[in-house]
Design a protein around this motif. Sequence first.
Motif, PDB file in Angstrom:
ATOM      1  N   SER A 540       0.829  -1.211   0.000  1.00 18.61           N
ATOM      2  CA  SER A 540       0.000   0.000   0.000  1.00 18.61           C
ATOM      3  C   SER A 540       0.857   1.252   0.000  1.00 18.61           C
ATOM      4  CB  SER A 540      -0.898   0.004   1.245  1.00 18.61           C
ATOM      5  OG  SER A 540      -1.746  -1.113   1.227  1.00 18.61           O
ATOM      6  N   GLY A 541       1.991   1.205   0.718  1.00 21.46           N
ATOM      7  CA  GLY A 541       2.877   2.364   0.801  1.00 21.46           C
ATOM      8  C   GLY A 541       3.933   2.353  -0.299  1.00 21.46           C
ATOM      9  N   VAL A 542       5.045   3.022  -0.006  1.00 19.30           N
ATOM     10  CA  VAL A 542       6.105   3.119  -1.026  1.00 19.30           C
ATOM     11  C   VAL A 542       7.479   2.780  -0.454  1.00 19.30           C
ATOM     12  CG1 VAL A 542       4.912   4.791  -2.500  1.00 19.30           C
ATOM     13  CG2 VAL A 542       6.265   5.610  -0.562  1.00 19.30           C
ATOM     14  N   ARG A 543       7.503   2.176   0.752  1.00 23.73           N
ATOM     15  CA  ARG A 543       8.788   1.915   1.389  1.00 23.73           C
ATOM     16  C   ARG A 543       9.609   0.891   0.603  1.00 23.73           C
ATOM     17  NH1 ARG A 543       7.677   1.456   7.329  1.00 23.73           N
ATOM     18  NH2 ARG A 543       7.605   3.710   7.228  1.00 23.73           N
ATOM     19  N   ASN A 544       8.970  -0.215   0.225  1.00 18.83           N
ATOM     20  CA  ASN A 544       9.674  -1.244  -0.536  1.00 18.83           C
ATOM     21  C   ASN A 544      10.021  -0.736  -1.940  1.00 18.83           C
ATOM     22  OD1 ASN A 544      10.794  -3.853  -0.544  1.00 18.83           O
ATOM     23  ND2 ASN A 544       9.116  -4.605  -1.807  1.00 18.83           N
TER      24      ASN A 544
END
Length: 774
Positions: A540-544
């Motif tokens: 859902s996020g953008v960390r990876n």
Amino acid sequence: MSTSPFPKRNLPLLPLRGLLVYPTMVLHLDVGRDKSVRALEKAMVGENLIVLASQTETNIDDPEPNDIFRMGTVARVKQMLKLPNGTIRVLVEGLSRAKVLEYTETDDHYEVDIFEIKEKEDTDPEVEALMRAVIQQFEQYVKISKKANQETVAAVTDIEEPGRLADAIASNLTLKIKDKQAILEAVDVKTRLETLMRILSDEREVLELERKIHQRVRKQMEKTQKEYYLREQMKAIQKELGEKEGRQGEVEELRKKLAKLTLPEAVQEKVEKEIERLEKMPATSAEGSVVRTYIDWILSLPWTEATPDEIDINKAEQILNDEHYGLEKVKERILEYLAVQKLVNKLRGPILCLVGPPGVGKTSLARSIANSLNRKFVRVSLGGVRDEAEIRGHRRTYIGALPGRIIQGMKTAGTINPVFLLDEIDKMSNDFRGDPSSAMLEVLDPEQNSTFSDHYIELNYDLSKVMFICTANVMHNIPRPLLDRMEMIYIPGYTELEKLHIVKNHLLPKQLEAHGLTKEKMGLSDETILKVIREYTRESGVRNLERQIGALCRKTAKQIVAGEKKRVTITAKNLNNYLGAPKFRFGLAELEDQVGVVTGLAWTETGGDTLSIEVAIAPGKGKLTLTGQLGDVMKESAQAAFTYIRSRAEQLKIPTDFNEKNDIHIHVPEGAIPKDGPSAGISMATALVSALTGIPVSREVAMTGEITLRGRVLPIGGVKEKCLSAHRAGIKKVLLPKDNGKDIDDIPESVRKELKIVLVEHVDQVLEQALVRE
């Protein structure tokens, strides 16, 4: 004495910087400027004579005629030596004063017409008196300054010619060029001696002042050393007598600090009392250090200091938009707060709680809010906090007692109105040491936090002006009373389009800078970024996603440093060479329509996800088996779906005795991951009907919804997250409960355009949309 000029003559001129040559003086000069070297060469060709005149300003490298004094000295060049660094060292002897009449050459070197002035030495009683006075003044000057030795004084006093005496004394003084020039320009000997007298008198006065200042400083240093010695003696005496050592100095220092601060009346009284207590304590008392630490904490806390809010709605909106893409609801709420603050000027700080999966920018958003408000920013992580004293502080009866994290954060901020981030508020737990979430109630209650009480400080502290922002991954882990005091703002995750913008505007520039690269050295197209998003990340996020961009930057940096390439262009075709084989399959959850397999939609703490639900029919005695680490609620949904199908077997054209002759196995893959929740009800029912009738389920359809025994479809939560996950998986059609129609507006428009959302209220409608009938 009288002077008579020689006939006019033409000689080369050498301008001097910070130096002046008198007649009869013999000294060395270093010549390096081109024009000066050529003037010197011209002199050597002729009679070895040259005019030496000083510049008015020493910082001029290429002087014009106006930058050079008109009175100079005719000198004979006695010796010339070329140095290794290119300059020429010259030995010159001053012969006579000369007045420059006209410059005849200025381009290649300086050449001038001069009148050479010859001095006639004749003495009268007045000149004799002036000579004696000058010698006396010079002797006193040497005695005070010690810049010349007695041999020099003796040599000067032996000179009988008054003009030469004046020149000799002037050459031994450390004077400014304008003063030396004044003596050179004084052609009349009386005038020259008087000028020298005045200069010597002024210099002597300055030297006297210098000597007095030096003596004063020396006395002061002696006094300081004496006081230090006496203090050390007093300390030693006090130590021998067992009296308090240095306590008085400590108390005085604390009183000075207190005098500089503006504190509330109650706090002022408390500190004064504690300082009095400290003053009366003996040095050996263990409590003394406790009291001292307590007073230091009180004095270091901000009680009245506040940063003025720069409330500019447009500027704040610009900052939020520049630092974060999307997140419209959060930005709107912050701008509303700012607008009200500007109108009212007094507003209790709101308690905002940003809820969303990891990597969606909750913490960085809080920092951006602080920037937009021009306030200090403080972050405290509450993950794993189990002790109530972490929030409220320890009582001073304990050894090593300290204030709680809230008061520590306020000290770090240094103002009473910071933006205070309470990170991971859903990760707090409790044990025998108390419940920290209960202690947070007072912190986060706008009605109570104006009188927050810390066990260590024991004074009411005003937190009402603080803007608290909490972050959490899930809402259900936050205790209900705490939840009631916060305003929830959900950040469900980003769409592909939003992720693309975030990479281009934020992540890629950040990673390029971190790895020492530029856009000219590394090319990354939109198509490549989309492939990374689709096939190498599913979040859902953008960390990876940021990690994958970082990996591309590292591999690019290696190629450039190794000299393999000057510019690396990463395309969708060669992406595998940098990141390896794709980790996820982009496209439909299933590659083809299958019997007994349905794509369900699930909500997890890390956002939405797709879930395959499989049903297999085997000959048996009606046993229903559920596998895949299903929770109790999910098992009950399977039972409800099974019962509904039995009750509707005839209408669904299924043998009514199917449950007596067959064993039914429902399995949800990824069996190592626990799963629970009611929203898989219609997915299980559809998979059962497909398996029993042999009709395949469309691979383009995903669904979510709770089922009742009568086949009604009930609403569920996490609609936006589930639709985003369906969009990520390439699903074309999503079936949602009719009562969730109100949640469709929360789904980004770019996702709504690509997803066909069908609202259903009965299982019959679900089967009609999902089953592929001939």
